[in-house]
Design a protein around this motif. Sequence first.
Motif, short mmCIF file in Angstrom:
data_model
loop_
_atom_site.label_atom_id
_atom_site.label_comp_id
_atom_site.label_asym_id
_atom_site.label_seq_id
_atom_site.Cartn_x
_atom_site.Cartn_y
_atom_site.Cartn_z
N CYS A 113 71.33 67.57 12.40
CA CYS A 113 71.47 66.86 11.13
C CYS A 113 70.72 67.64 10.06
O CYS A 113 69.92 68.53 10.37
CB CYS A 113 70.95 65.42 11.22
SG CYS A 113 69.15 65.32 11.35
N VAL A 114 70.94 67.29 8.83
CA VAL A 114 70.42 68.09 7.73
C VAL A 114 68.90 68.09 7.67
O VAL A 114 68.29 69.13 7.41
CB VAL A 114 71.05 67.63 6.39
CG1 VAL A 114 70.58 66.23 5.98
CG2 VAL A 114 70.77 68.64 5.29
N THR A 115 68.25 66.95 7.91
CA THR A 115 66.80 66.91 7.75
C THR A 115 66.08 67.69 8.85
O THR A 115 64.99 68.21 8.63
CB THR A 115 66.27 65.47 7.72
OG1 THR A 115 66.59 64.80 8.94
CG2 THR A 115 66.86 64.70 6.55
N ALA A 116 66.67 67.77 10.03
CA ALA A 116 66.06 68.55 11.11
C ALA A 116 66.30 70.04 10.93
O ALA A 116 65.47 70.87 11.33
CB ALA A 116 66.62 68.09 12.46
N GLN A 117 67.42 70.40 10.33
CA GLN A 117 67.77 71.82 10.21
C GLN A 117 66.97 72.53 9.12
O GLN A 117 66.76 73.75 9.20
CB GLN A 117 69.26 71.97 9.97
CG GLN A 117 70.10 71.74 11.20
CD GLN A 117 69.72 72.68 12.34
OE1 GLN A 117 69.51 73.86 12.14
NE2 GLN A 117 69.63 72.12 13.55
N ILE A 118 66.52 71.83 8.12
CA ILE A 118 65.79 72.49 7.04
C ILE A 118 64.50 73.15 7.57
O ILE A 118 64.28 74.35 7.33
CB ILE A 118 65.52 71.52 5.88
CG1 ILE A 118 66.84 71.22 5.15
CG2 ILE A 118 64.49 72.08 4.90
CD1 ILE A 118 66.74 70.12 4.12
N PRO A 119 63.64 72.45 8.31
CA PRO A 119 62.48 73.13 8.86
C PRO A 119 62.86 74.25 9.84
O PRO A 119 62.18 75.29 9.88
CB PRO A 119 61.70 72.01 9.57
CG PRO A 119 62.19 70.75 8.96
CD PRO A 119 63.61 71.00 8.59
N ARG A 120 63.90 74.05 10.62
CA ARG A 120 64.32 75.07 11.59
C ARG A 120 64.76 76.34 10.88
O ARG A 120 64.39 77.45 11.28
CB ARG A 120 65.47 74.54 12.45
CG ARG A 120 65.05 73.50 13.48
CD ARG A 120 66.22 73.12 14.35
NE ARG A 120 65.86 72.08 15.31
CZ ARG A 120 66.71 71.56 16.19
NH1 ARG A 120 67.96 71.98 16.22
NH2 ARG A 120 66.31 70.63 17.03
N LEU A 136 69.12 86.26 7.04
CA LEU A 136 69.98 86.01 5.88
C LEU A 136 70.81 84.74 6.10
O LEU A 136 70.95 83.93 5.18
CB LEU A 136 70.90 87.20 5.64
CG LEU A 136 71.93 87.04 4.51
CD1 LEU A 136 71.24 86.77 3.17
CD2 LEU A 136 72.82 88.27 4.42
N GLN A 137 71.35 84.58 7.28
CA GLN A 137 72.10 83.36 7.57
C GLN A 137 71.20 82.14 7.44
O GLN A 137 71.59 81.12 6.85
CB GLN A 137 72.68 83.42 8.98
CG GLN A 137 73.41 82.13 9.39
CD GLN A 137 74.12 82.27 10.72
OE1 GLN A 137 75.15 82.92 10.80
NE2 GLN A 137 73.57 81.65 11.76
N ALA A 138 69.98 82.23 7.96
CA ALA A 138 69.04 81.12 7.84
C ALA A 138 68.69 80.84 6.39
O ALA A 138 68.56 79.68 5.98
CB ALA A 138 67.77 81.42 8.64
N PHE A 139 68.54 81.89 5.60
CA PHE A 139 68.28 81.72 4.17
C PHE A 139 69.40 80.93 3.50
O PHE A 139 69.15 79.98 2.75
CB PHE A 139 68.14 83.10 3.52
CG PHE A 139 68.14 83.08 2.01
CD1 PHE A 139 67.05 82.60 1.31
CD2 PHE A 139 69.23 83.58 1.29
CE1 PHE A 139 67.04 82.59 -0.08
CE2 PHE A 139 69.22 83.57 -0.09
CZ PHE A 139 68.13 83.08 -0.79
N SER A 140 70.63 81.30 3.81
CA SER A 140 71.76 80.60 3.22
C SER A 140 71.82 79.15 3.67
O SER A 140 72.04 78.23 2.86
CB SER A 140 73.07 81.31 3.58
OG SER A 140 74.15 80.72 2.91
N PHE A 141 71.63 78.92 4.96
CA PHE A 141 71.60 77.54 5.46
C PHE A 141 70.50 76.74 4.76
O PHE A 141 70.71 75.59 4.35
CB PHE A 141 71.36 77.52 6.96
CG PHE A 141 72.59 77.77 7.80
CD1 PHE A 141 73.84 77.34 7.40
CD2 PHE A 141 72.49 78.42 9.03
CE1 PHE A 141 74.97 77.55 8.18
CE2 PHE A 141 73.61 78.65 9.82
CZ PHE A 141 74.85 78.21 9.40
N LEU A 142 69.32 77.32 4.64
CA LEU A 142 68.20 76.61 4.02
C LEU A 142 68.52 76.23 2.58
O LEU A 142 68.34 75.07 2.17
CB LEU A 142 66.95 77.50 4.06
CG LEU A 142 65.69 76.94 3.42
CD1 LEU A 142 65.22 75.69 4.14
CD2 LEU A 142 64.58 77.99 3.41
#
Length: 302
Positions: A113-120, A136-142
Motif C-alpha cells: 500500500c502507499v503508506t508502507a511503500q514510501i519509507p521502503r 532511480l526507480q525507487a526515486f520515481s516511486f517515492l
Amino acid sequence: MMHRLIRLFAPLALLAAQPALAWGDYAHRLTGSIAWSQLSPAARAEVQRLLRSERQLETPDCKLASIEDASVWPDCVRGQYRDRFAFSAPWHYQNISVCAAFDINAKCPNGDCVTAQIPRQQAILADRSRPAHERLQAFSFLVHFIGDMHQPLHLGDKADLGGNNVRAAYGFKAPDRMNLHRIWDSELAERALTEPPAIAPQRITRTQRRAFTAGPANTAARVAEWARAAWEISRTTAYPELQDYPDSCSFSAEALRALPRGMVTPDYVAKATPAVRDQVTRAGTRIALLVNEALATRPAAR
C-alpha cells in the motif's frame, strides 16, 4: 443555479479536445517542480546522476529525464508495461475506511500500500550500494507515491474503492464515465490548480515549509500523520459534500450501483479547491524533505 453552473464549468468545454490533465499528470508534475526547487545542491546532483541510468530501466515509452517525469513514470509503466509492473498496482493507494477510526495499518497486506511503500522506497534510494537504475526507480516511486498519498481519495474509502464506485456528475462532461475518484484525480485538480493565483514553487515560504515538514523524525511516523490529514479531507469534504448522494456507510456493493448520481456543485468546488491546492503544495515540499534526507550524505572517498 444553471447560470452559475455554466460559468463554473464552461472552461472545461475548451479542454475537451485536449489531452486530459490529471492528478497523475498535471498535479504530479507540479509536486515535482515544487520539490526540485527545494532540493539541496548535493541532492540535485545525485538525482541528475541517477537520471543518466534511465536506459537501464528499459522503459523507452515512459520518459524519465527529470523529477517531473519521475512524478508520473509509475503511472506510465503501469499502462505501457503492465505485465512487468503489475506488482506495483496496489502501492498507489490504501483504502482506509472513513466509517471508523483512522487506522494506518488497515488494508495494507504485506506492505502493499502507499503508506508502507514510501519509507521502503526512500530506503532503497538512500542505499548507495545498489545499482543506479534501481535507485532511480525507487526515486520515481517515492516522488509519485507521496503525491498519490496527498490525493484524499487515494486513502479515504467507503467500501467503494476510494470513490471509484461512486457515480458523480461534474458539469457537462461524459456523465456515464464519471465517478468521484476520477473527479478528484482530474477535473477538480485541473480547475483548482490552474485557477489564479497560480501555485509557484518559488513563492512557498520558509514558514510554510517548516509547517509542512514539522513532526516526527521517523519517516513512517511522518507518513502516518500525512495520511491521516489526507484521509480527514476525504471524510469531511470529498464524500459528505457531494450533493444528492446519501452520506452513509451502510451500502453494499449492489446498493452502491443503484444509488443516484451525486453532483459536484459550485459550492462543492469552492470547498474542495483550497484542499487540493494545499495538498499539492504540501506534497511537493514533503517530497523534497524525504529526497534530501535520502541523499544527504556522500559516499566516503576511497
